[in-house]
Design an enzyme around this catalytic site. Structure first.
Site, short mmCIF file in Angstrom:
data_model
loop_
_atom_site.label_atom_id
_atom_site.label_comp_id
_atom_site.label_asym_id
_atom_site.label_seq_id
_atom_site.Cartn_x
_atom_site.Cartn_y
_atom_site.Cartn_z
NE ARG A 136 -31.86 -10.60 7.75
CZ ARG A 136 -31.73 -11.93 7.87
NH1 ARG A 136 -30.58 -12.53 7.62
NH2 ARG A 136 -32.76 -12.67 8.25
CE1 TYR B 66 -17.05 10.65 11.04
CE2 TYR B 66 -17.54 8.44 11.83
CZ TYR B 66 -17.97 9.70 11.46
OH TYR B 66 -19.30 10.00 11.50
CG ASP C 184 -12.55 5.92 6.37
OD1 ASP C 184 -12.94 6.37 5.27
OD2 ASP C 184 -13.17 6.11 7.43
CE LYS D 258 -20.11 11.28 5.85
NZ LYS D 258 -19.00 10.74 6.59
#
Ligand SMILES: *Cc1c(COP(=O)(O)O)cnc(C)c1O
Length: 376
Positions: free
Chosen positions: A51, A103, A175, A200
């Site tokens: 982690r 978004y 972004d 994406k």
């Protein structure tokens, strides 16, 4: 990786080297959650627990850091998890300025999740620089830019907004998911942070979720985001990291092909009698064309189109396509098309006759022929 090497070379090599133990050219996937220490308690490999850090994640972060020319890259399990970490890293009572057409998941976080924790947010049209200036408050800590925007492909002048924000002591994040590191370099325009949904174009094959933040400085804010990554635990799996890093190798070549195909599809739709309007920053009549031509190296693979005849006509086109797949998301090799207002739900501001298109890597002639038959 040396910064003077060209983008294509860094996309292939940054963060990668042959495996020291076996000579494997492709990095092994390190599924181990834990790593052995030396007898004296030290851990010279740098890894303790997956982690906190993992070799596949480290490789991906090194590559993205190089591609954006940043000081640090911090990978998350999704673009939305990366977004969350930015808001969580702000001081309590902070004010955020964001685009009105940001978004929808980002807007949902600000309005539904973080408003309850005292985070203030103003949503405005960031192409109106006077409005940005007027919206600044003494507690404005962050200006969130998303360009090109979703789904109207609005273009924000990153340099102009960064200058205004910095005068007020606010950080600027871009972004840059739709532009990718190939087509847009926000740090060169003054931004402090860059966000990508690697789901994406970075992954590029519609088969992995991921997100990444790149910072232009190793400062206290960056350290807090890294703590949120490790202690908050919204980390990508080793296989997720491996897939995104594999996708990035072909990113520049895919993006040029996406852009070329989208330009051809946009030009075709632009002249069609059944089309009311096409939103693509590469078209000379697009309101953001001039800024996009200045701050981007290409116009990308996304476009939106309003179909003449209203929502029903648009739904008919969506129903009739054969090569385009009716699905949300973007950035894969296959072309996708969606009726955006349906995806966004009852509060959507998107015109009802609008279809959003992610232009893929098929031959442009086949895509145009498919639209031709679907438009009827
Ligand atoms: C998809 C997307 C996100 C969210 O990313 P996920 O990986 O789906 O969480 C954020 N911003 C933009 C511009 C996106 O397209």
């Amino acid at each position: 990786m040396k910064e003077e090497l060209r983008f294509e070379t860094r996309a292939v090599h940054a963060g990668r080297k042959a495996d020291a133990a076996t000579g494997a050219v492709a990095q092994p996937i390190y599924l181990s959650t834990t790593f052995e220490r030396e007898a004296d308690g030290s851990f010279p490999s740098g890894y303790i627990y997956s982690r906190s850090a993992n070799p596949n994640r480290a490789a991906l972060e090194a590559c993205l850091c190089s591609l954006e020319g940043g000081a640090a890259a911090i990978a998350f399990a999704s673009g939305s998890a990366a977004t969350m970490s930015v808001f969580q890293a702000l001081a309590p009572g902070a004010h955020v300025i964001a685009p009105e057409d940001v978004y929808y998941g980002t807007k949902l976080q600000l309005q539904d999740l973080f408003a309850r924790w005292g985070l203030e947010a103003s949503f405005l049209d960031l192409s109106d620089l006077d409005a940005v200036q007027a919206a600044l408050r003494p507690n404005t800590q962050l200006v969130w830019i998303e360009t090109p925007s979703n789904p109207l492909m609005k273009i924000t002048d990153i340099a102009a907004v960064s200058a205004i924000a910095h005068q007020a002591g606010a950080r600027v994040i871009v972004d840059s998911t739709w532009a990718t590191p190939l087509l847009q370099s926000p740090f060169l325009l003054g931004a402090d942070l860059i966000l990508h949904s690697s789901t994406k174009y970075l992954g590029g094959h519609s088969d992995v979720l991921g997100g990444v933040l790149v910072a232009n400085a190793e400062d206290e804010f960056t350290a807090r985001i890294r703590t949120l990554q490790g202690a908050g635990g919204a980390v990508p799996s080793p296989f997720d990291c491996w897939l995104v890093l594999r996708g990035i190798q072909t990113l520049p070549w895919r993006m040029r092909a996406h852009s070329d195909n989208a330009a051809r599809v946009a030009a075709y739709l632009h002249g069609h009698p059944r089309v009311e309007r096409v939103f693509y920053p590469g078209l000379a009549d697009h309101p953001g064309h001039e800024v996009a031509a200045r701050q981007m190296k290409g116009f990308g693979g996304m476009l939106s189109v309003q179909i003449a005849g209203g929502a029903e006509a648009a739904m008919n086109v969506a129903a009739n396509v054969q090569i385009f797949t009716r699905a949300t998301s973007l950035g894969g090799t296959e072309s996708l098309l969606e009726h955006r207002a349906s995806i966004e739900g009852p509060h959507s501001q998107t015109p009802r006759n609008l279809l959003r298109v992610s232009v893929g890597l098929e031959h442009a002639d086949d895509l145009i022929a498919d639209l031709e038959q679907a438009l009827g």
